[in-house]
Design a protein around this motif. Structure first.
Motif, mmCIF file in Angstrom:
data_model
loop_
_atom_site.group_PDB
_atom_site.id
_atom_site.type_symbol
_atom_site.label_atom_id
_atom_site.label_comp_id
_atom_site.label_asym_id
_atom_site.label_seq_id
_atom_site.Cartn_x
_atom_site.Cartn_y
_atom_site.Cartn_z
ATOM 1 N N LYS A 5 0.838 -1.201 0.000
ATOM 2 C CA LYS A 5 0.000 0.000 0.000
ATOM 3 C C LYS A 5 0.878 1.258 0.000
ATOM 4 C CE LYS A 5 -3.932 -2.022 2.400
ATOM 5 N NZ LYS A 5 -4.684 -2.036 3.673
ATOM 6 N N LEU A 6 1.983 1.219 0.729
ATOM 7 C CA LEU A 6 2.896 2.359 0.737
ATOM 8 C C LEU A 6 3.546 2.561 -0.631
ATOM 9 C CD1 LEU A 6 4.640 1.927 4.197
ATOM 10 C CD2 LEU A 6 2.981 3.669 3.531
ATOM 11 N N ILE A 7 3.872 1.474 -1.302
ATOM 12 C CA ILE A 7 4.445 1.581 -2.647
ATOM 13 C C ILE A 7 3.421 2.172 -3.604
ATOM 14 C CG2 ILE A 7 5.334 0.268 -4.608
ATOM 15 C CD1 ILE A 7 6.603 -1.637 -2.593
ATOM 16 N N ALA A 8 2.178 1.715 -3.505
ATOM 17 C CA ALA A 8 1.125 2.254 -4.375
ATOM 18 C C ALA A 8 0.892 3.739 -4.094
ATOM 19 C CB ALA A 8 -0.162 1.463 -4.177
ATOM 20 N N LEU A 9 0.926 4.142 -2.850
ATOM 21 C CA LEU A 9 0.766 5.552 -2.502
ATOM 22 C C LEU A 9 1.925 6.382 -3.057
ATOM 23 C CD1 LEU A 9 -0.769 7.751 -0.920
ATOM 24 C CD2 LEU A 9 0.672 7.161 1.032
ATOM 25 N N ALA A 10 3.122 5.844 -2.974
ATOM 26 C CA ALA A 10 4.287 6.550 -3.521
ATOM 27 C C ALA A 10 4.165 6.715 -5.034
ATOM 28 C CB ALA A 10 5.563 5.797 -3.175
ATOM 29 N N MET A 11 3.641 5.702 -5.720
ATOM 30 C CA MET A 11 3.459 5.817 -7.171
ATOM 31 C C MET A 11 2.413 6.869 -7.505
ATOM 32 S SD MET A 11 3.710 1.938 -8.641
ATOM 33 C CE MET A 11 2.161 1.506 -7.914
ATOM 34 N N TYR A 32 16.065 16.587 -28.319
ATOM 35 C CA TYR A 32 15.381 15.342 -28.667
ATOM 36 C C TYR A 32 14.996 14.614 -27.387
ATOM 37 C CZ TYR A 32 17.480 16.289 -33.185
ATOM 38 O OH TYR A 32 17.858 16.882 -34.346
ATOM 39 N N SER A 33 13.779 14.180 -27.312
ATOM 40 C CA SER A 33 13.347 13.415 -26.143
ATOM 41 C C SER A 33 12.434 12.282 -26.601
ATOM 42 C CB SER A 33 12.613 14.307 -25.138
ATOM 43 O OG SER A 33 11.453 14.835 -25.720
ATOM 44 N N ALA A 34 12.444 11.210 -25.864
ATOM 45 C CA ALA A 34 11.622 10.054 -26.200
ATOM 46 C C ALA A 34 10.193 10.288 -25.716
ATOM 47 C CB ALA A 34 12.191 8.800 -25.548
ATOM 48 N N GLU A 35 9.244 9.791 -26.470
ATOM 49 C CA GLU A 35 7.844 9.901 -26.079
ATOM 50 C C GLU A 35 7.513 8.824 -25.058
ATOM 51 O OE1 GLU A 35 5.294 11.976 -26.846
ATOM 52 O OE2 GLU A 35 6.782 13.245 -27.820
ATOM 53 N N THR A 36 6.942 9.224 -23.953
ATOM 54 C CA THR A 36 6.480 8.259 -22.962
ATOM 55 C C THR A 36 4.975 8.375 -22.866
ATOM 56 O OG1 THR A 36 6.807 9.874 -21.208
ATOM 57 C CG2 THR A 36 8.602 8.338 -21.596
ATOM 58 N N GLY A 37 4.321 7.247 -23.007
ATOM 59 C CA GLY A 37 2.873 7.229 -22.951
ATOM 60 C C GLY A 37 2.375 6.726 -21.608
ATOM 61 N N PHE A 38 1.091 6.498 -21.563
ATOM 62 C CA PHE A 38 0.444 6.033 -20.342
ATOM 63 C C PHE A 38 0.966 4.650 -19.942
ATOM 64 C CE2 PHE A 38 -3.196 4.004 -18.182
ATOM 65 C CZ PHE A 38 -3.288 4.864 -17.107
ATOM 66 N N ALA A 39 1.286 3.812 -20.915
ATOM 67 C CA ALA A 39 1.769 2.455 -20.638
ATOM 68 C C ALA A 39 3.106 2.483 -19.894
ATOM 69 C CB ALA A 39 1.903 1.664 -21.928
ATOM 70 N N PHE A 40 3.923 3.482 -20.159
ATOM 71 C CA PHE A 40 5.210 3.603 -19.477
ATOM 72 C C PHE A 40 5.016 3.706 -17.965
ATOM 73 C CE2 PHE A 40 8.548 6.360 -17.728
ATOM 74 C CZ PHE A 40 9.666 5.599 -18.034
ATOM 75 N N TYR A 41 4.046 4.501 -17.540
ATOM 76 C CA TYR A 41 3.772 4.674 -16.118
ATOM 77 C C TYR A 41 3.188 3.403 -15.510
ATOM 78 C CZ TYR A 41 4.599 9.582 -17.080
ATOM 79 O OH TYR A 41 5.173 10.758 -17.443
ATOM 80 N N ILE A 42 2.356 2.713 -16.255
ATOM 81 C CA ILE A 42 1.773 1.454 -15.770
ATOM 82 C C ILE A 42 2.860 0.396 -15.616
ATOM 83 C CG2 ILE A 42 0.152 -0.400 -16.328
ATOM 84 C CD1 ILE A 42 -1.145 2.223 -15.431
ATOM 85 N N TYR A 43 3.741 0.279 -16.594
ATOM 86 C CA TYR A 43 4.831 -0.707 -16.509
ATOM 87 C C TYR A 43 5.783 -0.390 -15.358
ATOM 88 C CZ TYR A 43 3.404 -2.397 -21.111
ATOM 89 O OH TYR A 43 2.699 -2.917 -22.156
ATOM 90 N N ALA A 44 6.096 0.885 -15.171
ATOM 91 C CA ALA A 44 6.977 1.271 -14.077
ATOM 92 C C ALA A 44 6.326 0.978 -12.726
ATOM 93 C CB ALA A 44 7.332 2.750 -14.186
ATOM 94 N N THR A 51 8.672 -5.710 -7.467
ATOM 95 C CA THR A 51 9.900 -5.660 -6.680
ATOM 96 C C THR A 51 9.595 -5.594 -5.188
ATOM 97 O OG1 THR A 51 10.988 -4.504 -8.496
ATOM 98 C CG2 THR A 51 12.060 -4.417 -6.351
ATOM 99 N N GLY A 52 8.626 -4.794 -4.808
ATOM 100 C CA GLY A 52 8.225 -4.716 -3.407
ATOM 101 C C GLY A 52 7.646 -6.027 -2.905
ATOM 102 N N PHE A 53 6.819 -6.666 -3.725
ATOM 103 C CA PHE A 53 6.251 -7.957 -3.350
ATOM 104 C C PHE A 53 7.338 -9.013 -3.184
ATOM 105 C CE2 PHE A 53 4.299 -12.061 -4.423
ATOM 106 C CZ PHE A 53 3.333 -12.106 -3.420
ATOM 107 N N ALA A 54 8.321 -8.998 -4.076
ATOM 108 C CA ALA A 54 9.425 -9.966 -3.977
ATOM 109 C C ALA A 54 10.237 -9.729 -2.703
ATOM 110 C CB ALA A 54 10.319 -9.867 -5.209
#
Length: 75
Positions: A5-11, A32-44, A51-54
């Motif tokens: 829950k703390l990890i989710a709050l931090a995100m 020049y910068s790379a495009e980051t979409g909504f999926a980037f945030y979900i994957y991160a 990682t927290g669960f592990a």
């Protein structure tokens, strides 16, 4: 679950900050910068949760395998 829950709050707190940095500050600084979409945030976020669960799982297994007598011996 408390640790996750703390990890989710931090995100939830970090995502708007990184969105602001990515959309507003980065194009002004770099040509020049790379495009980051909504999926980037979900994957991160998923990677951070996994990682927290592990880490919690590893500590739980480690605590479960120890002999309680060894812990009581030093008290």
């Amino acid at each position: 679950t408390d640790f996750l829950k703390l990890i989710a709050l931090a995100m939830i707190i970090a995502w708007p900050f990184f969105y602001f940095v990515d959309r507003i500050l980065v194009p002004d600084i770099f040509a020049y910068s790379a495009e980051t979409g909504f999926a980037f945030y979900i994957y991160a976020g998923a990677l951070a949760l996994i990682t927290g669960f592990a880490a919690v799982l590893f500590q739980t297994i480690k605590a479960g395998r120890t002999n309680p007598i060894d812990a009581l011996r030093y008290e």
